[in-house]
Design an enzyme around this catalytic site. Structure first.
Site, PDB file in Angstrom:
ATOM      1  CB  SER A  95      -1.660  -0.248   1.304  1.00 37.69           C
ATOM      2  OG  SER A  95      -1.748   0.867   1.041  1.00 37.69           O
ATOM      3  CG  ASP A 218      -6.872  -3.037  -3.932  1.00 40.94           C
ATOM      4  OD1 ASP A 218      -7.822  -2.242  -2.516  1.00 40.94           O
ATOM      5  OD2 ASP A 218      -5.389  -3.240  -3.429  1.00 40.94           O
ATOM      6  CG  HIS A 246      -6.030  -2.630   0.311  1.00 45.26           C
ATOM      7  ND1 HIS A 246      -5.081  -1.822  -1.195  1.00 45.26           N
ATOM      8  CD2 HIS A 246      -5.496  -1.627   1.040  1.00 45.26           C
ATOM      9  CE1 HIS A 246      -3.795  -1.053  -0.586  1.00 45.26           C
ATOM     10  NE2 HIS A 246      -3.706  -1.086   1.223  1.00 45.26           N
TER      11      HIS A 246
END
Lengths: 269, 309
Positions: A95, A218, A246
């Site tokens: 991320s 996601d 995610h």
């Protein structure tokens, strides 16, 4: 001099010629890598750490001045690299950490041999120029409020350690530690920095070989954003996973580890 | 689905492990205002809730198998609906009970806003406070600076500009104090024929002589007291803790030093009148007696010391 190893709670395990650093994303700490790194300790030195303000890091080192932009977090990563005194590293970032790694590698391309980005997004907001980050400012505000409202609920229900998790009790204990140790103010600011960041212009400067890992469904960094990152980073490779959501490193550690390993060992090229 | 569950006044939905929705009851369909069951939980969560859900719900349900009282918002054409959601994992499926908390949410939002306002006020107060402290520090520094300047000014008002000795004002201010403190002697000193120096060599020459005399006086008196210039060619030496003999001895020492000093232009001498505080003297009396003694020295041929009776 600051003891970076202590400040960032740097943990080293495994053995091998090469060293992999795993960078955690917003809302958690290095414990999220627990399962994934088990697949690497036999062949690699594995390093995990907490950004200042997260997990078991030295929270007194946190200041809004430094950590008010992603560059403060980038500095953390570079300082961890320097403290480890290795010539070069493989880097895996989840991320926002993938963008932090990207900024670090742009500043010190010599330090990074290969980079892996899991669910990257260089900019979360929708822009008038047509860029669709997926979020409006009002969505971000709603998220920040939600974090604030829920934080107490979490703390409340995590307090009595009675969570049923018979098959994997160690995970429960870890996750509790992880959630409880995140200061709500810092978590909120990290969220704000993450979701307000815009590093689109930095993508094309990447010179380190990069793999972009995308998952299905996601909601934070949708497939289109991942593909955009892929088109912007020269020579980058794309891996579309079967995993959902995610957090494939938590929900599908095996597939995640396999894809990373494939790329880092050179077989994916 | 069981009829009672379908009609129950609480939202109920079941997801598979990929968060795809398998079924939901009537209340849940009301909450999200749909006729048919949506495919994925993401389809009915607000954007912010999706992020929160992925960041916190999924890790929690994977590790704990249960999530309690998670605050989320569902999409609805009439505006998003705040809910609390309890979830439990059973047979590989996630069963969720969803309670609408619209009214409570208003209250909580107010609380949240009040908390934020309070935080801002307290932050503003802290900032104002630190600003005040800064100003206070500046004022204190200025005050100290002023004190130093004042001290210097005061020093200037009691100092003779030409010679650097104390001046008449100083004597007027401090002699009464010194008189009450103990025994005190005055040497009233006047340069003999000083007017001739000014007339012959000019005022600049006179100034040089006065400055040198001041230096000679200070050296001669040393720690026995101090010298002051009353004006013109008139000086006073103030001696403390001395009897008549000691005072006259110093007066004589001063006179001799002046007589033997290597003066520029031409040699000079001084006449001295000595008065010693007798315990009943007023300041004026002490000065008068010294003056009278000086007058006597002048009359008796100058370059001499006379002790007042």
């Amino acid at each position: 001099m600051t003891n970076i190893i202590k400040r960032n709670n740097v943990k080293k395990t495994g053995s091998g010629k090469e060293t992999i650093i795993f960078g955690h994303g917003f809302g958690c700490d290095q414990l999220v890598w627990k399962e994934v790194i088990e697949a690497f300790t036999k062949d690699y030195q594995v390093v995990t750490f907490d950004y200042v303000g997260c997990g078991q890091s030295d929270k007194s080192a946190y200041s809004l001045e430094r950590y008010g932009t992603l560059h403060g977090y980038k500095q953390d990563l570079l300082e961890v690299c320097e403290a480890l005194e290795e010539e070069s590293f493989l880097y895996v970032g989840h991320s926002v950490s993938s963008m932090i790694g990207m900024l670090a590698s742009n500043e010190r391309p010599d330090l990074f041999k290969k980079m892996v980005m899991i669910g990257p997004s260089p900019h979360y907001l929708n822009e008038p120029d047509g860029y669709q980050g997926g979020f409006e400012r009002s969505d971000i505000n709603e998220l920040l409020d939600m974090m604030e409202v829920n934080y107490k609920e979490w703390a409340k229900y995590l307090a009595p350690v009675v969570m049923s998790n018979e098959d994997r009790p160690e995970l429960a204990a870890n996750f509790e530690k992880l959630l409880c140790s995140n200061d709500p103010k810092i978590a909120r600011q990290f969220a704000e920095v993450t979701f307000m960041s815009d590093v689109r212009a930095d993508l094309e400067k990447v010179t380190v070989p990069t793999l972009i890992m995308l998952t299905q469904d996601d909601a934070i960094a949708p497939m289109e954003i991942g593909r955009y990152v892929h088109t912007q980073i020269p020579g980058s490779r794309l891996a579309v996973m079967e995993a959902l959501g995610h957090n494939p490193h938590i929900s599908d550690a095996a597939e995640t580890a396999a894809v990373i390993k494939d790329y880092l060992s050179g077989q994916g090229e | 689905m069981d009829v009672q569950l379908d009609l129950a006044p609480v939202g109920y939905l079941v997801m598979d492990e990929n968060m795809k929705i398998l079924e939901m009851n009537g209340m849940m369909r009301d909450i999200v205002a749909v006729e048919t069951v949506p495919v994925h939980i993401h389809d009915i969560l607000t954007i912010a809730s999706r992020v929160y859900f992925q960041t916190y719900f999924i890790p929690a349900i994977i590790t704990h198998g249960t999530v309690s009282e998670m605050y989320l918002k569902f999409k609805n054409p009439a505006g998003s609906v705040p809910v609390l959601m309890n979830t439990k994992k059973r047979n590989g499926l996630f069963e969720c009970a969803i309670m609408q908390v619209s009214i409570r949410n208003e209250y909580e939002t107010e609380l949240l806003n009040a908390k934020r306002e309070a935080e801002e006020v307290s932050k503003a107060t802290a900032e104002a406070n630190s600003q005040l402290k800064l100003l206070l520090g500046e004022v204190e520094a200025k005050q100290a600076e002023l004190n130093v300047l004042n001290g210097r000014l005061k020093e200037l008002t009691v100092t003779d500009a030409l010679t650097g000795l104390k001046n008449r004002r100083y004597l007027e201010e401090f002699l009464p104090e010194l008189m009450t403190a103990g025994s005190l002697s005055l040497l009233m000193i006047d340069i003999d024929f000083f007017k001739g120096i000014n007339d012959t060599y000019g005022h600049h020459a006179g100034d040089i002589m006065l400055k040198q005399l001041a230096a000679v006086l200070e050296e001669a008196i040393g720690t026995a007291g101090f010298a002051a210039r009353l004006g013109g060619e008139e000086f006073v030496a103030v001696l403390t803790a001395m009897d008549v003999a000691e005072a006259s001895e110093i007066a004589e020492e001063v006179r001799q030093r002046v007589e033997h000093h290597a003066w520029p232009y031409r040699p000079i001498t001084i006449s001295i009148g000595v008065s010693v505080h007798n315990g009943n003297d007023t300041l004026a009396g002490l000065l008068n007696r010294a003056d009278a003694a000086l007058y006597e020295s002048k009359n008796n041929g100058r370059n001499r010391v006379t002790v007042a009776t």
